[in-house]
Design an enzyme around this catalytic site. Structure first.
Site, PDB file in Angstrom:
ATOM      1  N   LYS A 293      38.556 -25.863  22.443  1.00  0.00           N
ATOM      2  CA  LYS A 293      38.907 -26.454  21.153  1.00  0.00           C
ATOM      3  C   LYS A 293      40.070 -25.632  20.560  1.00  0.00           C
ATOM      4  O   LYS A 293      40.010 -24.426  20.491  1.00  0.00           O
ATOM      5  CB  LYS A 293      37.699 -26.441  20.223  1.00  0.00           C
ATOM      6  CG  LYS A 293      37.868 -27.283  18.990  1.00  0.00           C
ATOM      7  CD  LYS A 293      36.520 -27.602  18.331  1.00  0.00           C
ATOM      8  CE  LYS A 293      36.731 -28.483  17.100  1.00  0.00           C
ATOM      9  NZ  LYS A 293      35.441 -28.877  16.473  1.00  0.00           N
TER      10      LYS A 293
ATOM     11  N   GLU B 148      21.143 -36.323  11.676  1.00  0.00           N
ATOM     12  CA  GLU B 148      20.693 -36.403  10.289  1.00  0.00           C
ATOM     13  C   GLU B 148      19.270 -36.940  10.201  1.00  0.00           C
ATOM     14  O   GLU B 148      18.498 -36.514   9.330  1.00  0.00           O
ATOM     15  CB  GLU B 148      21.653 -37.300   9.493  1.00  0.00           C
ATOM     16  CG  GLU B 148      23.031 -36.680   9.255  1.00  0.00           C
ATOM     17  CD  GLU B 148      23.972 -36.767  10.444  1.00  0.00           C
ATOM     18  OE1 GLU B 148      23.619 -37.410  11.462  1.00  0.00           O
ATOM     19  OE2 GLU B 148      25.072 -36.189  10.362  1.00  0.00           O
TER      20      GLU B 148
ATOM     21  N   ARG C 169      22.737 -41.878   7.816  1.00  0.00           N
ATOM     22  CA  ARG C 169      22.165 -41.822   9.169  1.00  0.00           C
ATOM     23  C   ARG C 169      20.681 -41.466   9.152  1.00  0.00           C
ATOM     24  O   ARG C 169      20.001 -41.573  10.166  1.00  0.00           O
ATOM     25  CB  ARG C 169      22.900 -40.776  10.019  1.00  0.00           C
ATOM     26  CG  ARG C 169      24.166 -41.268  10.657  1.00  0.00           C
ATOM     27  CD  ARG C 169      23.879 -42.168  11.832  1.00  0.00           C
ATOM     28  NE  ARG C 169      25.069 -42.723  12.413  1.00  0.00           N
ATOM     29  CZ  ARG C 169      25.834 -42.089  13.296  1.00  0.00           C
ATOM     30  NH1 ARG C 169      25.544 -40.846  13.669  1.00  0.00           N
ATOM     31  NH2 ARG C 169      26.909 -42.669  13.789  1.00  0.00           N
TER      32      ARG C 169
END
Ligand SMILES: Cc1ncc(C[n+]2csc(CCOP(=O)(O)OP(=O)(O)O)c2C)c(N)n1
Ligand SMILES: CC(=O)[C@@H](O)[C@H](O)COP(=O)(O)O
Ligand SMILES: [Mg+2]
Length: 626
Positions: free
Chosen positions: A280, A363, A391
């Protein structure tokens, strides 16, 4: 002339030589850094996906084939080489390109995304449609290791492994979510490595993976054991267990490897996961060394990049409050679904690691894990963005409210959020939470009131939501929890007396209303800080006195504060005119929240114009002459 200047479509990318593909990757990387330095954006993820982007656009006709990016925050390179390089500087800016793939923006954007873990289910649906119609375009889902921690991704994988449509799933594994990635799958993926023998076999000449696997099987026990890991559904590989062929991991920054494996996987029937390992922030040292900050930095000096402080924010205030509350009561836990930094919880995670939980991008799991904790007498706080709580909505009803459990929802990013745009607006939670029996919802006007609400909510118990906006907050003096105010739950406060009218304001609109009425003694301002329960007694008193009531909220009108007030006035037979200001029935794109507040009529200037239109204020000379 650089390669990128000659690239205006994926056809152009398909025609490039290997050397030109490498050159294109380098130019894309520089362009992504430049664009993010101008206005901020999702830098580290887009840098990590550069080679994959180049390889996919070289192999596939992405106007016809479907590349289904998960989250879509890593697609700055994709947007640049699919005809949007001239507009890429506008990304996430008002009226500019969206920060994620958006189907209305380009035929190369297979779907609109922004919330994680949707790519696999969407790709499954596309594959079913393709096969039902006898079409033959390719489908490639690109999902990050973080997004793979989302339940809907795993459930979709389970279904894909059952239905077995032909598709490629690229697992872009950089060991990072926004924070470090978490979970058992993440640990498992560390255990995988590219088998040296695979290189040996490949050295015997470029052969298909199918041939390679057969060769492996022939190569005796060592290879047989290894081959089983690739192709035997009974291997320890969880992807095999789910019926998906697994290949990898390979170097996700090696364009030649990517092209080789993507092309060969494309020849295989059914679903194949190609596991690529990337870094990343690849190619930008500061982003490689700190992918967390550089996941979504604000604008920066590309020549001298430094991680800048975001200043004191509502999230900072919550993090401090959570630390204090958890120190004061060892039953207090904080759960985050992969948003440690965004929710201001870095310090908390270090100070109370034994009562901190990052469940990954899950979530639903965050909410029901909190329910489990509460069932055993603990006092969990679910720290969650308004948009992401969507969610876990069924879990709020089914697992928390039905049992009336002691769970506090600390909702961040409530209201319009700016650059993330329509997938991330935190403007529905009043509507969807207000409807739930046992739930209550509050919004503080300032940090002391946030502290008071959190403290009172924990003390009273039951499901309680406290919400606050994205962005800067005014710090309040440090104080022990014992000194924090305890509120009468459901009580509003009259901040400014009035006679003819009252503005019932919430969160940011409290300041707006005080600003708009500073010179208007007849117009009062009420901090309507509880949306459920409303302060019905005060509302009734105001309704009997005022010529008009005005509600102002950074939330959709349908189901928000204004709706709650309207319902109560009707139910009580109170006939006062009610003027509701808030967001109409539209999806709000990325933009400048303050400007959007004015456009929707609840910013300070717009509020003033409403008061003038209602005859509660003299039009200012300038406006009078407009
Ligand atoms: C449902 C949902 N929850 C949380 C987020 C916030 N979020 C955006 S990107 C991200 C991490 C994604 O990690 P990964 O898929 O590995 O992609 P990477 O950034 O590593 O390239 C998170 C948690 C989101 N977009 N959607
Ligand atoms: C892509 C994504 O969903 C997150 O990176 C999100 O953009 C974070 O939002 P904040 O910048 O408000 O923390
Ligand atoms: Mg990742």
């Amino acid at each position: 002339m650089g390669v990128l200047e000659r690239v205006n479509s994926t056809d152009d990318v398909s025609a490039l030589s290997r050397d030109e593909l490498h050159a294109l990757a380098a130019e894309l990387r520089s362009e992504i850094i430049r664009v993010c330095s101008l206005g901020g954006g999702h830098l580290a993820s887009s840098l990590g996906a550069v080679e994959l982007t180049v390889a996919l656009h070289h192999l596939y006709d992405t106007a016809r084939d479907r590349i289904v990016w998960d989250v879509g925050h890593q697609t700055y390179g994709h947007k640049i080489i699919t005809g949007r390089k001239d507009r890429i500087d506008t990304i996430r800016q008002p009226g500019g390109l969206a920060g994620f793939t958006t189907s209305s923006e380009s035929p190369h954007d297979a779907l609109t995304v922004g919330h994680a873990s949707t790519s696999l289910a969407a790709a499954l649906g596309m594959a079913l449609a393709r096969d039902a119609r006898g079409d033959d375009y390719s489908i490639v889902a690109v999902i990050g290791d973080g997004a793979l921690t989302g339940g809907m991704a795993l459930a979709a994988l389970n279904q894909i492994g059952h239905v077995k449509p032909k598709m490629t799933i690229v697992l872009n594994d950089n060991e990072m979510s926004i924070s470090e990635n978490v979970g058992a799958l993440n640990t498992f993926m560390r255990s995988l490595q590219v088998q040296p023998w695979l290189h040996e076999v490949e050295a015997q000449g470029k052969r298909t993976l199918g041939q390679i696997s057969q060769t492996l099987v022939d190569l005796g026990s060592r290879a047989k054991k290894a081959a089983r890991r690739f192709f035997d559904p009974n291997s320890a590989n969880p992807f095999h267990a789910m019926g998906v062929r697994y290949v990898g991991p390979i170097d996700g920054h090696d364009i030649d490897q990517l092209l080789y494996y993507l092309a060969h996987v494309q020849e295989l029937s059914g679903p194949t996961m190609l596991h690529i390992v990337t870094k990343k922030g690849k190619g930008y040292k500061i982003a490689e060394s700190d992918p967390i900050y550089w996941h979504g930095p604000p604008k920066f000096d590309a020549s001298k990049p430094v991680a800048a402080s975001k200043g004191y924010t509502w999230s900072s205030a919550f993090g401090d409050a959570a630390c204090a509350l958890s120190s004061a009561d060892d039953r207090v836990w904080v759960i985050t679904p992969a948003m440690r930094e965004g929710s201001g919880l870095v310090a908390y995670s270090q100070k109370h690691p034994e009562r901190y939980l990052d469940v990954g991008i899950a979530e639903d799991v965050a909410v029901t894990t909190a329910a489990g904790l509460a069932l055993r007498g603990e006092k969990p706080i679910v720290a969650i963005y308004s948009t992401f709580l969507q969610r876990g909505f069924d879990q709020v009803i089914h697992d928390v409210c039905l049992e009336n459990l002691d769970v506090v929802f600390a909702i961040d990013r409530a209201g319009l959020v700016g650059g993330d745009g329509m997938t991330h607006q935190g403007v529905y939670d009043l509507a969807y939470l207000r409807a739930l029996p046992n739930m209550s919802v509050a919004m503080p006007k300032d940090v002391p009131e946030m502290r008071a609400m959190l403290k009172t909510a924990l003390k009273l118990g039951g499901p309680k939501a406290v919400r606050w906006p994205r962005g800067k907050a005014t710090p309040a003096p440090e104080a022990p929890v014992a000194a924090w105010e305890e509120l009468t739950w459901g009580s509003w406060e009259v901040l400014k007396e009035g006679s003819r009218a009252f503005i019932l304001a919430l969160g940011p609109t409290v300041g707006y209303a005080l600003q708009a009425t500073a010179d208007l003694p007849e117009v009062g301002v009420v901090n309507a800080r509880f949306v459920k329960p409303l302060d019905e007694a005060l509302l009734e008193r105001l309704a009997r006195r005022a010529e008009v009531l005005i509600t102002a909220e950074d939330h959709v009108l349908m189901g928000g504060l204004g709706s709650a007030v309207a319902e109560t006035l009707v139910d009580k037979g109170l006939r006062v005119p009610l003027h509701r200001l808030g967001i109409p029935d539209v999806h709000v794109p990325h933009g400048d929240p303050a400007a959007q507040h004015e456009a929707f009529g609840y910013g300070p200037r717009a509020l003033r114009r409403t008061l003038e239109a209602l005859g509660l204020a003299q039009p200012t000379l300038l406006e009078a002459s407009d």
